[in-house]
Design an enzyme around this catalytic site. Sequence first.
Site, PDB file in Angstrom:
ATOM      1  N   GLU A   1       0.826  -1.204   0.000  1.00 14.57           N
ATOM      2  CA  GLU A   1       0.000   0.000   0.000  1.00 14.57           C
ATOM      3  C   GLU A   1       0.865   1.261   0.000  1.00 14.57           C
ATOM      4  O   GLU A   1       0.569   2.233  -0.709  1.00 14.57           O
ATOM      5  CB  GLU A   1      -0.933   0.006   1.224  1.00 14.57           C
TER       6      GLU A   1
ATOM      7  N   ALA B   1      16.653 -42.352  -8.632  1.00 13.36           N
ATOM      8  CA  ALA B   1      18.055 -42.630  -8.953  1.00 13.36           C
ATOM      9  C   ALA B   1      18.195 -44.114  -9.238  1.00 13.36           C
ATOM     10  O   ALA B   1      17.330 -44.929  -8.869  1.00 13.36           O
ATOM     11  CB  ALA B   1      18.971 -42.220  -7.798  1.00 13.36           C
TER      12      ALA B   1
ATOM     13  N   SER C   1      21.618 -39.962 -10.713  1.00  8.39           N
ATOM     14  CA  SER C   1      20.322 -39.307 -10.863  1.00  8.39           C
ATOM     15  C   SER C   1      20.341 -38.121 -11.819  1.00  8.39           C
ATOM     16  O   SER C   1      19.276 -37.541 -12.077  1.00  8.39           O
ATOM     17  CB  SER C   1      19.825 -38.820  -9.492  1.00  8.39           C
TER      18      SER C   1
ATOM     19  N   TRP D   1      20.742 -36.797 -15.549  1.00  9.76           N
ATOM     20  CA  TRP D   1      19.502 -36.123 -15.195  1.00  9.76           C
ATOM     21  C   TRP D   1      18.350 -37.027 -15.575  1.00  9.76           C
ATOM     22  O   TRP D   1      18.339 -37.574 -16.680  1.00  9.76           O
ATOM     23  CB  TRP D   1      19.380 -34.789 -15.945  1.00  9.76           C
TER      24      TRP D   1
ATOM     25  N   GLY E   1      15.470 -36.089   0.539  1.00 13.51           N
ATOM     26  CA  GLY E   1      15.243 -37.374  -0.068  1.00 13.51           C
ATOM     27  C   GLY E   1      14.044 -38.157   0.435  1.00 13.51           C
ATOM     28  O   GLY E   1      13.137 -37.612   1.074  1.00 13.51           O
TER      29      GLY E   1
END
Length: 365
Positions: A55, A165, A171, A173, A296
């Site tokens: 405001e 994974a 993991s 990608w 995880g």
Amino acid sequence: MSAPADERWMRAALTLGARGLGQSWPNPSVGALIVRDGRLVGRGVTQPGGRPHAERMALDMAGPAARGATAYVTLEPCAHQGQTAPCSTALITAGITRVVTAASDPDPRVSGRGHAALRAAGITVTEHVCAAEGEEAHQGFFTRIRQGRPWLTLKLATSLDGRIATASGESRWITGPDARRDVHLLRARHDAVLVGGGTARADDPDLTVRDLGIGHQPVRIVAARRLDLPETGRLAQTAGDPPLWLCHAPGAPASAWQERGARTFDIPLDGQGLDVRAMMAALGGAGLTRVLCEGGGRLAASLLDAGLVDEVVLYTAGLAIGGDGRAAIAGLAGHELSHLPRFERIDCRPLGQDIRQRWRPLRPA
């Protein structure tokens, strides 16, 4: 002004307010527009760190044009004296004649007092315009005020068979570049990114927002019971900037991390490890309103078992890893289907070759 016009201006204010997500904590990210004779004369969003308020920013932009104008504000203007004067007082002093809001503020210092102060000054107040969107926009702040903890989003990036994974831990990608970019946008809209100690040890992550041209960074949080994190890892080397917070059991060796610039939190233990309810309460007490958990599997399971997950964002890749891969979520406490957490899908969209889904908990009728 007509109801459709009020809704159009309010949706514009909500869009503006979303720009501050991840930056305004411990305050909500509010959007405010000043409209006079159907013309926008001022706009503002809560600034980084929570001040100045939206405001104030909008009124400063409008200047004398605010007199006789309508203010569209996504949250009830504050009515308590903090580091600055209340926004309700600022609106009254500026000569605003009408205020339209999307949501009431549940903070007991405000709750209805902002609207009441405006009405007492002769200002016309219209509440609950785009009410559902207003509740959605401020869900993080509302969760902290109502439940004492931040809103928690659980992000999972998995193969078609729910693995994060391979058996060896590989993991990178699983998902493609479009999905990974979307994850960075998700990080930018949260106050903090949380991972478990196992993920921090295995992945050596940065937990930062990258490649988007965004200046601010979320707080990085690791839940590590024994603080057995690599001293040569990325988090250790950058513990002070961006901020690194560590949640650990009482008695863990915290002083070395404090010397590196990390903030540490003693969290009591329950039967499974860190008490995640106590951890989330501590993060809420520190001012966080929106936390993104990126795993995880054990941490995800603990949060789900405790009923602390407010939204799941699931990225699924067209890849099969097999049963020996690592599961996205560790074992849950319930064994019967009726006792396991259930979610309803609220959004689904493709991202390159991947799919992103958003899920919210199914609440009992």
